[in-house]
Motif scaffolding. Sequence first.
Motif, short mmCIF file in Angstrom:
data_model
loop_
_atom_site.label_atom_id
_atom_site.label_comp_id
_atom_site.label_asym_id
_atom_site.label_seq_id
_atom_site.Cartn_x
_atom_site.Cartn_y
_atom_site.Cartn_z
N LYS A 155 -5.85 -23.62 19.24
CA LYS A 155 -5.64 -22.51 18.31
C LYS A 155 -6.40 -22.78 17.01
CE LYS A 155 -2.17 -19.96 15.76
NZ LYS A 155 -0.79 -19.91 15.26
N PRO A 156 -7.04 -21.76 16.41
CA PRO A 156 -7.68 -21.97 15.11
C PRO A 156 -6.63 -22.28 14.04
CG PRO A 156 -8.47 -19.93 16.13
CD PRO A 156 -7.28 -20.39 16.93
N TYR A 171 -15.26 -18.78 6.57
CA TYR A 171 -16.46 -17.93 6.70
C TYR A 171 -16.89 -17.81 8.17
CZ TYR A 171 -16.68 -18.29 1.63
OH TYR A 171 -16.38 -18.24 0.29
N ASP A 172 -15.95 -17.48 9.02
CA ASP A 172 -16.14 -17.22 10.45
C ASP A 172 -16.34 -18.48 11.29
OD1 ASP A 172 -15.78 -14.42 10.37
OD2 ASP A 172 -17.82 -14.17 9.64
N TYR A 192 -6.70 -26.84 15.77
CA TYR A 192 -5.72 -27.87 15.44
C TYR A 192 -6.14 -29.22 16.01
CZ TYR A 192 -2.05 -25.30 13.02
OH TYR A 192 -1.33 -24.62 12.08
N ARG A 193 -6.70 -29.23 17.22
CA ARG A 193 -7.14 -30.49 17.83
C ARG A 193 -8.22 -31.15 16.97
NH1 ARG A 193 -8.78 -28.79 22.47
NH2 ARG A 193 -7.20 -29.63 23.89
N THR A 217 -2.28 -19.91 11.28
CA THR A 217 -3.73 -19.91 11.04
C THR A 217 -3.99 -19.61 9.58
OG1 THR A 217 -4.30 -19.24 13.30
CG2 THR A 217 -5.92 -18.74 11.58
N VAL A 218 -4.94 -20.32 8.98
CA VAL A 218 -5.26 -20.17 7.56
C VAL A 218 -6.70 -19.68 7.43
CG1 VAL A 218 -5.56 -21.40 5.39
CG2 VAL A 218 -3.65 -21.99 6.89
N VAL A 219 -6.85 -18.51 6.83
CA VAL A 219 -8.17 -17.94 6.55
C VAL A 219 -8.51 -18.34 5.12
CG1 VAL A 219 -9.54 -15.84 6.41
CG2 VAL A 219 -7.73 -16.04 8.13
N LEU A 220 -9.56 -19.13 4.98
CA LEU A 220 -9.79 -19.89 3.75
C LEU A 220 -10.88 -19.27 2.88
CD1 LEU A 220 -8.82 -22.59 2.51
CD2 LEU A 220 -10.66 -23.72 3.77
#
Length: 558
Positions: free
Chosen positions: A38-39, A44-45, A50-51, A270-273
């Motif tokens: 999982k992301p 920026y795309d 997690y791994r 998920t964190v969009v940074l």
Amino acid sequence: MSDSHLPFWPSYAPRHLWVPQTSLYYNLEVSAARFPDKPFIVFYDTQVSYRRFKEETEKVAGWLQQACGVGKGDRVLVYMQNSPQFMIAFYGILRAGAVVVPVNPMNLTGELRHYVHDSGAKVAFAAQELYPRMQPLLAEGLERIVVASYSDYLEAPTDLNVPDFVAAPRQPPADAGAVAWADVMASGCSPGPMEAGPDDLAVMPYTSGTTGQPKGCMHTHRTVMYNAVAGGIWVQGSGQPGHVSLAVLPMFHVTGMQYNLNGAIHSGATVVLLPRWDRDAAALLVQRHGVTGMALITAMVIDFMGNPRLDEYDLSSLRSVGGGGAAMPKAVALALERKLGIRYREGYGMSETMAATHSNPPDRPKEQCLGVPLFDVDARVVEPGGTKELAPGETGEIVVNGPQVMLGYWNQPEASGEVFVEIDGKRFLRTGDLAYVDEEGYFFFVDRLKRMINAAGFKVWPAEVEAMLYHHPAVQEACIIAAQDPRRGETVKAVIVLKPGWAGKVTAQEITDWSHANMAAYKVPRIVEFVAALPKSGAGKVMWRTLQDAQKAATPRP
């Protein structure tokens, strides 16, 4: 403490919160085992699973232990903007059993010197664009600096507006003691067994105060764990793996750190940074990645809702917007509710409490209100300087007891002793903030006992700025006060007495320009007033409150 707020407690939330009695790093081990592909980060795309995140934290930990001799309890600085490297370094330090010292990336060399000397750190992580500020400290206590270029994690094509400082190509450092992030990743080091437990130090954010020099707030894995879990339960849905947060609040600050790093890892979110606030980029990322929650300071919400292009974006995935930093204007809160169907949720906390102690119930928030005490928090309003609890409507000092309160200040036993008081057999933290409680148990901010300026969410401590201004050759005396600002809430004003012979030879703008060169931008006095003398008490102390009251009286009411 009154229980008058309990009828408004969220129906889905328990009264008592059980939190893991483990290290913070164990949360990552669990989420990486459950959701390896999982992301975790979207930068920026570019996606970091997690791994991969866990694997890279182990590389950092192994390098710290083997190349630097970092061990349990050692302090390590992190001096970066929001980035994958900030997050990886943070958890790599924890994996090594060491203590994270997050540093505001706006701080300059003189300010950094204090963090290095006070914490005793021998190793630091610094972003490439910030490295020149830290480089002089290699000869003053630091032995190693890992230099990171954000562009190392721009792996996927993107049509987003990438700032120049993020897109800048890697420039390997040439100084002895400086190491490129890429070389740490390529070192192949593996860490030894995890030794840190819930009662070991984990994070030490610095905060200032009336004495000027910043102090380290000692937080254990246990005190940090509390709010990492609490936020996800208080706001229904945000503690679930399906949660997607937009991370734009700086992670060196406890609110961004807890909501977008520690809390997200605990829940498997998920964190969009975003390294820096950009209202169009924020709206586009909400649309592109189905962001469900945003933690934003008030100034960001004002800018976001004021975007004339806002209707062009699909923001239907958003479920919650919360934060603080300054009181939310009623018109902006109404616009948020009208356009997005979301009621802005304000909260209250400090570095000493690793973010929130209070928050508004999501389904019954009040405007310009700190909220109600969170799980297991005993918060009271008492006589300033005393311990007697006051009746609803009476103004006094907020004191808090709770699982998220720090142990004390690093190497500051006297300051630690002054900030804690015993009431009814419990240890309470004196916040220095004046408030009152209404009949329903909601807390409302009134004023500050301590001298502090809240400039767009950045806390400015006047004594610290004054101490730096005394290095200017023209300044004989200086007093820093707050001035109202329509966008920042408050801004910094300097009232200055010039040395003999300097009148007419230095301008207010020159003082501001000098300040920009010598202190973080958010501390810089944007208003400078020259006076013949500062008001003083019979004991010779500057009466800053007199100047502050005069400034308030001279400010037109909106």
